[in-house]
Scaffold this motif. Structure first.
Motif, short mmCIF file in Angstrom:
data_model
loop_
_atom_site.label_atom_id
_atom_site.label_comp_id
_atom_site.label_asym_id
_atom_site.label_seq_id
_atom_site.Cartn_x
_atom_site.Cartn_y
_atom_site.Cartn_z
N PRO A 265 0.84 -1.21 0.00
CA PRO A 265 0.00 0.00 0.00
C PRO A 265 0.86 1.26 0.00
N SER A 266 0.37 2.28 -0.68
CA SER A 266 1.09 3.56 -0.61
C SER A 266 0.91 4.12 0.80
N ALA A 267 1.77 5.03 1.18
CA ALA A 267 1.66 5.66 2.50
C ALA A 267 0.31 6.36 2.63
N LYS A 268 -0.15 7.02 1.58
CA LYS A 268 -1.43 7.72 1.61
C LYS A 268 -2.59 6.75 1.81
N THR A 269 -2.59 5.65 1.07
CA THR A 269 -3.66 4.66 1.19
C THR A 269 -3.70 4.09 2.60
N LEU A 270 -2.54 3.72 3.13
CA LEU A 270 -2.50 3.16 4.47
C LEU A 270 -2.94 4.19 5.50
N THR A 271 -2.49 5.42 5.37
CA THR A 271 -2.90 6.48 6.28
C THR A 271 -4.41 6.67 6.24
N ASP A 272 -5.00 6.68 5.05
CA ASP A 272 -6.45 6.83 4.91
C ASP A 272 -7.19 5.69 5.59
N ARG A 273 -6.72 4.47 5.40
CA ARG A 273 -7.39 3.31 6.02
C ARG A 273 -7.26 3.36 7.54
N LEU A 274 -6.09 3.71 8.03
CA LEU A 274 -5.90 3.81 9.48
C LEU A 274 -6.80 4.88 10.07
N ARG A 275 -6.92 6.02 9.42
CA ARG A 275 -7.81 7.08 9.91
C ARG A 275 -9.26 6.62 9.93
N GLY A 276 -9.67 5.93 8.88
CA GLY A 276 -11.04 5.41 8.82
C GLY A 276 -11.32 4.42 9.93
N LEU A 277 -10.38 3.52 10.17
CA LEU A 277 -10.56 2.53 11.24
C LEU A 277 -10.55 3.19 12.61
N GLU A 278 -9.75 4.23 12.77
CA GLU A 278 -9.73 4.97 14.03
C GLU A 278 -11.07 5.68 14.23
N HIS A 279 -11.59 6.28 13.18
CA HIS A 279 -12.87 6.98 13.24
C HIS A 279 -14.00 6.02 13.64
N GLN A 280 -13.91 4.77 13.18
CA GLN A 280 -14.93 3.77 13.49
C GLN A 280 -14.65 3.04 14.80
N GLN A 281 -13.66 3.50 15.53
CA GLN A 281 -13.28 2.95 16.83
C GLN A 281 -12.85 1.49 16.76
N ILE A 282 -12.21 1.14 15.64
CA ILE A 282 -11.66 -0.21 15.47
C ILE A 282 -10.24 -0.27 16.01
N LEU A 283 -9.55 0.87 15.93
CA LEU A 283 -8.19 0.92 16.46
C LEU A 283 -7.95 2.26 17.14
N THR A 284 -6.89 2.29 17.92
CA THR A 284 -6.46 3.54 18.55
C THR A 284 -5.10 3.91 17.97
N ARG A 285 -4.85 5.20 17.96
CA ARG A 285 -3.58 5.75 17.48
C ARG A 285 -2.98 6.51 18.65
N THR A 286 -1.84 6.05 19.11
CA THR A 286 -1.17 6.69 20.24
C THR A 286 0.12 7.34 19.75
N VAL A 287 0.24 8.64 20.02
CA VAL A 287 1.44 9.38 19.63
C VAL A 287 2.27 9.61 20.89
N TYR A 288 3.52 9.18 20.85
CA TYR A 288 4.43 9.36 21.98
C TYR A 288 5.29 10.59 21.73
N ALA A 289 5.42 11.42 22.75
CA ALA A 289 6.19 12.67 22.64
C ALA A 289 7.68 12.37 22.71
N GLU A 290 8.19 11.91 21.61
CA GLU A 290 9.61 11.59 21.49
C GLU A 290 10.12 12.28 20.23
N VAL A 291 11.41 12.32 20.08
CA VAL A 291 12.01 12.85 18.86
C VAL A 291 12.82 11.73 18.22
N PRO A 292 12.44 11.27 17.04
CA PRO A 292 11.23 11.63 16.30
C PRO A 292 9.99 11.04 16.97
#
Length: 120
Positions: A60-87
């Motif tokens: 999958p392209s990065a855009k396609t995967l990002t779109d699918r992940l956002r959709g699944l997050e919106h439907q509460q199928i998955l969670t996205r956790t961002v850790y405050a690290e560099v990067p």
């Protein structure tokens, strides 16, 4: 794999809620296409980062995967956790709702194994 009882088959053809669709339609909205289904399959083994998911899925392209992940997050199928690290580190994980799809994916696996493509 077993076939449906007559009452189960009739339920598949029963009236659908015109606003939200029937259960089959709602499931297809969640598992919208190949990539969404395969993302859920990959996350059934545990949390993964974007790069791990993309490598496991292969093409999958990065855009396609990002779109699918956002959709699944919106439907509460998955969670996205961002850790405050560099990067920054972002981890995706199935919710309980997402893990409840495991039986559907397993049924798909069994069916696929029992029914190879014609000519094979």
């Amino acid at each position: 794999m077993e076939t449906l009882e007559p009452d189960q088959a009739a339920r598949l053809l029963g009236k659908c809620d015109t606003t939200h669709g029937c259960g089959v339609e709602r499931t297809l909205k969640v598992l919208d296409g190949k990539w969404a289904t395969l993302v859920v399959r990959e996350l059934l083994t545990g949390p993964k980062r974007f790069g791990e998911l993309r490598a496991a899925l292969g093409t999958p392209s990065a855009k396609t995967l990002t779109d699918r992940l956002r959709g699944l997050e919106h439907q509460q199928i998955l969670t996205r956790t961002v850790y405050a690290e560099v990067p920054p580190r972002v981890v995706y994980e199935l919710t309980e709702r997402g893990r409840s799809l495991s039986g559907i994916l397993y049924a798909m696996l069994v069916w696929g194994e029992e029914h190879p493509p014609p000519g094979e």
